[in-house]
Design a protein around this motif. Sequence first.
Motif, PDB file in Angstrom:
ATOM      1  N   MET A  70     -43.270  10.585 -36.011  1.00 36.95           N
ATOM      2  CA  MET A  70     -42.552   9.671 -36.897  1.00 36.95           C
ATOM      3  C   MET A  70     -41.822  10.405 -38.024  1.00 36.95           C
ATOM      4  SD  MET A  70     -42.374   6.616 -35.920  1.00 36.95           S
ATOM      5  CE  MET A  70     -41.742   5.893 -37.449  1.00 36.95           C
ATOM      6  N   GLU A  71     -41.971  11.704 -38.106  1.00 34.21           N
ATOM      7  CA  GLU A  71     -41.173  12.469 -39.060  1.00 34.21           C
ATOM      8  C   GLU A  71     -39.691  12.430 -38.688  1.00 34.21           C
ATOM      9  OE1 GLU A  71     -42.772  16.377 -39.397  1.00 34.21           O
ATOM     10  OE2 GLU A  71     -44.694  15.706 -40.239  1.00 34.21           O
ATOM     11  N   THR A  72     -39.403  12.190 -37.395  1.00 34.49           N
ATOM     12  CA  THR A  72     -38.013  12.153 -36.942  1.00 34.49           C
ATOM     13  C   THR A  72     -37.639  10.840 -36.262  1.00 34.49           C
ATOM     14  OG1 THR A  72     -38.671  13.268 -34.886  1.00 34.49           O
ATOM     15  CG2 THR A  72     -37.843  14.656 -36.673  1.00 34.49           C
ATOM     16  N   ALA A  73     -38.617  10.098 -35.730  1.00 39.46           N
ATOM     17  CA  ALA A  73     -38.318   8.856 -35.009  1.00 39.46           C
ATOM     18  C   ALA A  73     -38.194   7.690 -35.982  1.00 39.46           C
ATOM     19  CB  ALA A  73     -39.411   8.565 -33.990  1.00 39.46           C
ATOM     20  N   ARG A  74     -37.453   6.673 -35.574  1.00 36.82           N
ATOM     21  CA  ARG A  74     -37.376   5.430 -36.355  1.00 36.82           C
ATOM     22  C   ARG A  74     -38.360   4.385 -35.846  1.00 36.82           C
ATOM     23  NH1 ARG A  74     -31.258   3.548 -36.944  1.00 36.82           N
ATOM     24  NH2 ARG A  74     -32.329   1.808 -37.976  1.00 36.82           N
ATOM     25  N   ALA A  75     -38.704   4.460 -34.580  1.00 38.80           N
ATOM     26  CA  ALA A  75     -39.690   3.554 -33.996  1.00 38.80           C
ATOM     27  C   ALA A  75     -40.339   4.279 -32.825  1.00 38.80           C
ATOM     28  CB  ALA A  75     -39.038   2.257 -33.530  1.00 38.80           C
ATOM     29  N   LEU A  76     -41.661   4.185 -32.722  1.00 39.34           N
ATOM     30  CA  LEU A  76     -42.387   4.927 -31.696  1.00 39.34           C
ATOM     31  C   LEU A  76     -43.410   3.992 -31.051  1.00 39.34           C
ATOM     32  CD1 LEU A  76     -42.757   7.707 -30.367  1.00 39.34           C
ATOM     33  CD2 LEU A  76     -44.468   8.214 -32.133  1.00 39.34           C
ATOM     34  N   ILE A  77     -43.322   3.904 -29.706  1.00 38.76           N
ATOM     35  CA  ILE A  77     -44.121   2.934 -28.962  1.00 38.76           C
ATOM     36  C   ILE A  77     -44.943   3.659 -27.896  1.00 38.76           C
ATOM     37  CG2 ILE A  77     -44.054   0.764 -27.696  1.00 38.76           C
ATOM     38  CD1 ILE A  77     -42.610   0.715 -30.463  1.00 38.76           C
ATOM     39  N   PRO A  78     -46.274   3.486 -27.867  1.00 41.94           N
ATOM     40  CA  PRO A  78     -47.080   4.107 -26.807  1.00 41.94           C
ATOM     41  C   PRO A  78     -47.045   3.265 -25.533  1.00 41.94           C
ATOM     42  CG  PRO A  78     -48.525   2.994 -28.358  1.00 41.94           C
ATOM     43  CD  PRO A  78     -47.121   2.797 -28.866  1.00 41.94           C
ATOM     44  N   VAL A  79     -46.887   3.933 -24.406  1.00 46.18           N
ATOM     45  CA  VAL A  79     -46.824   3.239 -23.118  1.00 46.18           C
ATOM     46  C   VAL A  79     -47.652   4.005 -22.097  1.00 46.18           C
ATOM     47  CG1 VAL A  79     -44.540   2.233 -23.550  1.00 46.18           C
ATOM     48  CG2 VAL A  79     -44.705   4.467 -22.451  1.00 46.18           C
ATOM     49  N   VAL A  80     -48.132   3.293 -21.093  1.00 47.25           N
ATOM     50  CA  VAL A  80     -48.853   3.922 -19.982  1.00 47.25           C
ATOM     51  C   VAL A  80     -48.236   3.436 -18.676  1.00 47.25           C
ATOM     52  CG1 VAL A  80     -51.033   4.308 -21.179  1.00 47.25           C
ATOM     53  CG2 VAL A  80     -50.626   2.116 -20.076  1.00 47.25           C
TER      54      VAL A  80
ATOM     55  N   VAL B 285     -47.200  -1.608 -22.384  1.00 43.15           N
ATOM     56  CA  VAL B 285     -46.976  -1.270 -23.784  1.00 43.15           C
ATOM     57  C   VAL B 285     -48.265  -1.472 -24.564  1.00 43.15           C
ATOM     58  CG1 VAL B 285     -45.652  -1.852 -25.852  1.00 43.15           C
ATOM     59  CG2 VAL B 285     -44.555  -1.905 -23.612  1.00 43.15           C
ATOM     60  N   GLN B 286     -48.587  -0.513 -25.433  1.00 41.54           N
ATOM     61  CA  GLN B 286     -49.794  -0.569 -26.237  1.00 41.54           C
ATOM     62  C   GLN B 286     -49.444  -0.616 -27.724  1.00 41.54           C
ATOM     63  OE1 GLN B 286     -51.838   3.050 -24.947  1.00 41.54           O
ATOM     64  NE2 GLN B 286     -52.894   1.927 -23.335  1.00 41.54           N
ATOM     65  N   THR B 287     -50.468  -0.610 -28.535  1.00 36.98           N
ATOM     66  CA  THR B 287     -50.330  -0.371 -29.968  1.00 36.98           C
ATOM     67  C   THR B 287     -51.234   0.807 -30.309  1.00 36.98           C
ATOM     68  OG1 THR B 287     -52.140  -1.825 -30.706  1.00 36.98           O
ATOM     69  CG2 THR B 287     -49.994  -2.844 -30.352  1.00 36.98           C
ATOM     70  N   PRO B 288     -50.999   1.488 -31.449  1.00 33.78           N
ATOM     71  CA  PRO B 288     -50.109   1.094 -32.538  1.00 33.78           C
ATOM     72  C   PRO B 288     -48.635   1.332 -32.199  1.00 33.78           C
ATOM     73  CG  PRO B 288     -51.006   3.253 -33.018  1.00 33.78           C
ATOM     74  CD  PRO B 288     -51.691   2.769 -31.764  1.00 33.78           C
TER      75      PRO B 288
ATOM     76  N   PHE C 197     -40.479   6.494 -27.234  1.00 33.81           N
ATOM     77  CA  PHE C 197     -41.719   6.190 -26.530  1.00 33.81           C
ATOM     78  C   PHE C 197     -42.576   7.445 -26.416  1.00 33.81           C
ATOM     79  CE2 PHE C 197     -38.455   3.229 -25.219  1.00 33.81           C
ATOM     80  CZ  PHE C 197     -39.100   2.014 -25.354  1.00 33.81           C
ATOM     81  N   ILE C 198     -43.877   7.220 -26.314  1.00 32.37           N
ATOM     82  CA  ILE C 198     -44.833   8.308 -26.190  1.00 32.37           C
ATOM     83  C   ILE C 198     -45.913   7.879 -25.202  1.00 32.37           C
ATOM     84  CG2 ILE C 198     -46.260   7.496 -28.133  1.00 32.37           C
ATOM     85  CD1 ILE C 198     -46.748  10.440 -28.862  1.00 32.37           C
ATOM     86  N   GLU C 199     -46.446   8.840 -24.471  1.00 31.61           N
ATOM     87  CA  GLU C 199     -47.523   8.535 -23.521  1.00 31.61           C
ATOM     88  C   GLU C 199     -48.735   7.998 -24.265  1.00 31.61           C
ATOM     89  OE1 GLU C 199     -49.018   8.576 -19.469  1.00 31.61           O
ATOM     90  OE2 GLU C 199     -47.070   9.347 -20.146  1.00 31.61           O
ATOM     91  N   GLY C 200     -49.179   6.814 -23.868  1.00 32.92           N
ATOM     92  CA  GLY C 200     -50.357   6.217 -24.483  1.00 32.92           C
ATOM     93  C   GLY C 200     -51.632   6.701 -23.813  1.00 32.92           C
ATOM     94  N   GLU C 201     -52.664   5.876 -23.886  1.00 30.95           N
ATOM     95  CA  GLU C 201     -53.974   6.270 -23.361  1.00 30.95           C
ATOM     96  C   GLU C 201     -54.536   5.157 -22.478  1.00 30.95           C
ATOM     97  OE1 GLU C 201     -55.632   9.104 -26.958  1.00 30.95           O
ATOM     98  OE2 GLU C 201     -55.893   6.927 -27.149  1.00 30.95           O
ATOM     99  N   ARG C 202     -55.057   5.542 -21.325  1.00 37.45           N
ATOM    100  CA  ARG C 202     -55.579   4.559 -20.378  1.00 37.45           C
ATOM    101  C   ARG C 202     -56.687   3.710 -20.985  1.00 37.45           C
ATOM    102  NH1 ARG C 202     -53.110   2.353 -16.834  1.00 37.45           N
ATOM    103  NH2 ARG C 202     -52.278   4.375 -16.201  1.00 37.45           N
ATOM    104  N   TYR C 203     -57.506   4.306 -21.841  1.00 38.77           N
ATOM    105  CA  TYR C 203     -58.650   3.569 -22.387  1.00 38.77           C
ATOM    106  C   TYR C 203     -58.373   2.947 -23.749  1.00 38.77           C
ATOM    107  CZ  TYR C 203     -61.207   5.611 -18.526  1.00 38.77           C
ATOM    108  OH  TYR C 203     -61.616   5.965 -17.269  1.00 38.77           O
ATOM    109  N   ASN C 204     -57.128   2.941 -24.163  1.00 39.61           N
ATOM    110  CA  ASN C 204     -56.766   2.237 -25.393  1.00 39.61           C
ATOM    111  C   ASN C 204     -56.608   0.753 -25.057  1.00 39.61           C
ATOM    112  OD1 ASN C 204     -55.815   1.461 -27.918  1.00 39.61           O
ATOM    113  ND2 ASN C 204     -53.768   2.320 -27.607  1.00 39.61           N
ATOM    114  N   ILE C 205     -57.712   0.155 -24.659  1.00 38.47           N
ATOM    115  CA  ILE C 205     -57.680  -1.211 -24.153  1.00 38.47           C
ATOM    116  C   ILE C 205     -57.777  -2.219 -25.298  1.00 38.47           C
ATOM    117  CG2 ILE C 205     -58.665  -0.579 -21.926  1.00 38.47           C
ATOM    118  CD1 ILE C 205     -61.343  -1.725 -22.937  1.00 38.47           C
TER     119      ILE C 205
END
Length: 229
Positions: free
Chosen positions: A122-132, A165-168, A204-212
Amino acid sequence: MSIYAIIMAAGRGTRMKGSTPKQFLLVDEIPVLRMTIEKFIKACPDIRIVTVLPPAYMERWRNYCIGSSFHHPQVIVAGGITRFHSVRNALEKIPAGAVVAIHDGVRPLVSVELLSRMFLKMETARALIPVVPSVDTLRALRKDENGNFESLEGVCADRSCIFAVQTPQMFRSEDIKKAYSRPYDTSFTDDASVADAAGIPLSFIEGERYNIKITEPADLEVARRLTDL
């Protein structure tokens, strides 16, 4: 930039089929909500927390934090009639010039490592979304008036380009506050959809399978088992 986390815990949790909202249920003797908040504190000790709760449970949460010596400062905000309105209420507490993470209070298994990587990006992104990525074969279906499934002809669900799509979900505060000044629309299913409608470029950024997200009793049991590992 200062960093804020909005922890969304204003739901009633009717699918848990119990009298206690799911954010207050215990995993390893700790309320789900506290476990979630502690992940953000570990990732960023100076983070500022805004906790969104059902109005009827705000005093209960205050009493719990005092009684259990959970002293990290929080601003407690009442939830609105929809998630959109709850986030809007919380954003009123966030100044311009900050990074804000908006997270489901019932996703306690998010890792400190993912949070740290996201804050760094987020030092360079305006919006960042985790996805799996989807791991299942997908089929487009709909239910008829009798509750029976029927295929949607001509609709191809290619799992190679489908991601959950996940959070945060993280944003520059001035961007997301402006996005949430728009009128509510039923197409706003998460914060990213609100930001996208406002023209904010999404990364977008790789999320986590267990971030349920704990939604049903089986999810709570999975969280308990994973915490015991």
